[in-house]
Motif scaffolding. Structure first.
Motif, short mmCIF file in Angstrom:
data_model
loop_
_atom_site.label_atom_id
_atom_site.label_comp_id
_atom_site.label_asym_id
_atom_site.label_seq_id
_atom_site.Cartn_x
_atom_site.Cartn_y
_atom_site.Cartn_z
N PHE A 220 0.81 -1.22 0.00
CA PHE A 220 0.00 0.00 0.00
C PHE A 220 0.84 1.27 0.00
CE2 PHE A 220 -3.17 -3.11 1.46
CZ PHE A 220 -4.18 -2.81 0.55
N LYS A 221 2.14 1.14 0.19
CA LYS A 221 3.04 2.28 0.04
C LYS A 221 3.47 2.47 -1.42
CE LYS A 221 6.35 3.00 2.97
NZ LYS A 221 7.53 2.74 3.83
N ASN A 222 3.22 1.45 -2.25
CA ASN A 222 3.64 1.51 -3.65
C ASN A 222 2.57 2.22 -4.48
OD1 ASN A 222 4.59 1.01 -6.28
ND2 ASN A 222 5.46 -0.96 -5.68
N LYS A 223 2.59 3.54 -4.44
CA LYS A 223 1.51 4.33 -5.04
C LYS A 223 1.41 4.14 -6.56
CE LYS A 223 4.32 8.55 -5.40
NZ LYS A 223 4.43 9.98 -5.02
N TYR A 224 2.55 3.96 -7.22
CA TYR A 224 2.49 3.84 -8.68
C TYR A 224 1.91 2.50 -9.12
CZ TYR A 224 5.13 8.16 -8.94
OH TYR A 224 5.51 9.47 -8.82
N LEU A 225 2.19 1.45 -8.36
CA LEU A 225 1.58 0.16 -8.67
C LEU A 225 0.06 0.24 -8.55
CD1 LEU A 225 2.10 -2.94 -9.20
CD2 LEU A 225 1.90 -3.23 -6.74
N LEU A 226 -0.42 0.80 -7.46
CA LEU A 226 -1.86 0.90 -7.23
C LEU A 226 -2.52 1.84 -8.24
CD1 LEU A 226 -1.84 1.12 -3.32
CD2 LEU A 226 -2.17 -0.91 -4.75
N LEU A 227 -1.83 2.94 -8.56
CA LEU A 227 -2.37 3.89 -9.52
C LEU A 227 -2.50 3.27 -10.91
CD1 LEU A 227 -3.22 6.88 -9.97
CD2 LEU A 227 -0.83 7.35 -10.54
N TYR A 228 -1.42 2.61 -11.34
CA TYR A 228 -1.45 2.00 -12.67
C TYR A 228 -2.58 0.99 -12.79
CZ TYR A 228 -0.34 -0.89 -16.65
OH TYR A 228 -0.44 -1.60 -17.84
N TYR A 229 -2.79 0.19 -11.73
CA TYR A 229 -3.77 -0.88 -11.85
C TYR A 229 -5.22 -0.40 -11.70
CZ TYR A 229 -0.68 -4.51 -13.09
OH TYR A 229 0.19 -5.28 -13.83
#
Length: 446
Positions: A220-229
């Motif tokens: 949940f700290k990986n903002k770009y992973l969550l944003l991309y998906y």
């Protein structure tokens, strides 16, 4: 060794692509034909099929992050990802075969059988996906080779779609179960060699005491992973082309076997484009390539709708170009995940490939669940009658709208997401260098 040189052997790359090919043969035939199998052959109602697919896919999807965390947590004696893949080589084709059996039983028993076999299949498939993508990150230390390995895998996925195009034509002569069995055997044969040839060369230092709580906190700290998906979910959820193709061929074109022609024509251009993806990424970057291809897909979808399908040659020609742009974001999504893994390791100081790629699988399955539910719900809204030889004019128009216009929504959302997604190839390369130094990378020649 040069920056762009390969450290894997040709045999390894071929076997890695072969596993992708087998895995995707299995995925594509259930994604493309299972809904039709349940409603038109088994005789399940649209409502029951919709509910069953949604429940099964949601259950399956929510297992993915748990599986990803387990993959990150468990360290086998010599390898991290290959033991999982050896297991599913044998079990995955078998689980798919049982899904395509129409048992001679009462309606409710058939429905229960569908629930059980499909849920089991989904859980087995979950075991295959995250370790397979993660394997590319430890076969070589170079970003270019990692991207090339994944692009080989996506090319194999496109080949699987080509092979699946013949499914309905074979089914006419051999029946549903035998045809599914043939595809499962082929899938097993091409998946089999990787367990003997692939090698995990890159060894990262990994905490032996990492907890599940930490793994999910890092996620949940990986903002770009969550944003991309979020963007990828939008594309997957509105990807109605494959789920509707057989309905379109049967109802609008009057011949369900024409799905073979449709799928072959729209996938062949992808086979041509896929090998050039690493070069295209070097020229434009993944972000711009996603924006440009999504914009082109939206324009071509509008053209496709107004051009219609009365002239089959014109329909197929536009569809071939449209699907080429449609598929580019779907071919490179694993590369975005790999980039986000480097970002996550950079900010967290710990590599968690399993949970990152499980989010990829989770979103793919959740998107598939939404897409199937959306397609069936819209079919019902437009008055589709199961097993009817002729559908109404309103229903035919509805099928055409679902096929041609609905995907626009997802690609428009992805374009918006890309404008706030900030990772680029240069930054990722610097993060990889930092991570390799900080996490004590070792590279073996085994």
């Amino acid at each position: 060794m040069g920056k762009n040189s390969f450290q894997t052997t040709r045999l390894e790359r071929m076997s890695y692509g072969g596993f992708f090919l087998g895995q995707n043969i299995i995925y594509v035939i259930q994604f493309q034909f299972l809904m039709y199998f349940y409603t038109e052959y088994v005789g399940l109602s649209l409502g029951h099929t919709t509910t069953m697919l949604l429940i099964a896919k949601l259950w399956d999807a929510f297992n993915d992050p748990i599986m990803g965390a387990i993959v990150d947590k468990v360290n086998f004696k010599k390898e991290k990802y290959l033991p999982w893949l050896r297991f599913v080589t044998y079990i995955l084709p078998l689980s798919m075969f049982f899904v395509f059996i129409n048992i001679d039983a009462a309606y409710n028993v058939k429905l229960i059988y569908a629930y059980i076999t499909y849920i089991i299949f989904g859980m087995v498939y979950t075991v295959s996906d995250s370790p397979l993508f993660s394997l590319a990150t430890v076969m070589s230390r170079h970003a270019y080779e990692r991207d090339t390995l994944i692009s080989h895998g996506r090319l194999a996925a496109a080949l699987a779609a080509i092979l699946s195009a013949a499914f309905m034509s074979i089914k006419v002569k051999a029946g549903w179960t035998l045809t599914a069995g043939v595809y499962c055997v082929v899938a097993f044969l091409v998946m089999f060699p990787m367990q003997f040839h692939a090698k995990e060369r890159v060894k990262y230092h990994r905490s032996s005491d990492i907890t599940f709580q930490k793994i999910f906190r890092f996620l949940f700290k990986n903002k770009y992973l969550l944003l991309y998906y979020i963007g990828y979910l939008a594309i997957s959820a509105t990807n109605t082309l494959q789920t509707m193709a057989v309905y379109f061929a049967n109802s609008n074109l009057g011949d369900e076997t024409l799905v073979t022609v449709i799928m072959a024509v729209v996938i062949i251009p992808v086979i041509i484009v896929a090998p050039f993806l690493p070069t295209m990424i070097k020229a434009f970057g993944k972000k711009k390539l996603t924006i440009y291809s999504s914009a082109a897909m939206i324009i071509l979808s509008v053209i496709q709708y107004f051009a219609g399908y009365e002239n089959l040659a014109v329909f197929l020609g536009i569809a071939a170009v449209r699907v080429t742009f449609m598929q580019i974001p779907l071919l490179i999504y694993g590369m975005f995940t790999a980039d986000c893994i480097e970002y996550g390791a950079y900010i967290n100081g710990e590599r968690t490939e399993g949970i990152a790629f499980s989010i990829q699988t989770f979103i793919t399955k959740l998107g598939g669940a939404i897409s199937a539910t959306l397609s069936l719900s819209l079919l019902g809204l437009f008055g589709y009658v199961k097993q009817a030889p002729i559908q109404s004019a309103d229903t035919l128009e509805g099928i055409w709208i679902i096929m041609s216009l609905v995907p626009i929504i997802g690609y428009a959302i992805m374009i918006l997401i890309m404008y706030v997604y900030k990772l680029n190839e240069k930054d990722v390369a610097l993060m990889m260098e930092h991570n390799q130094a900080k996490l004590g990378l070792k590279e073996t020649s085994e």
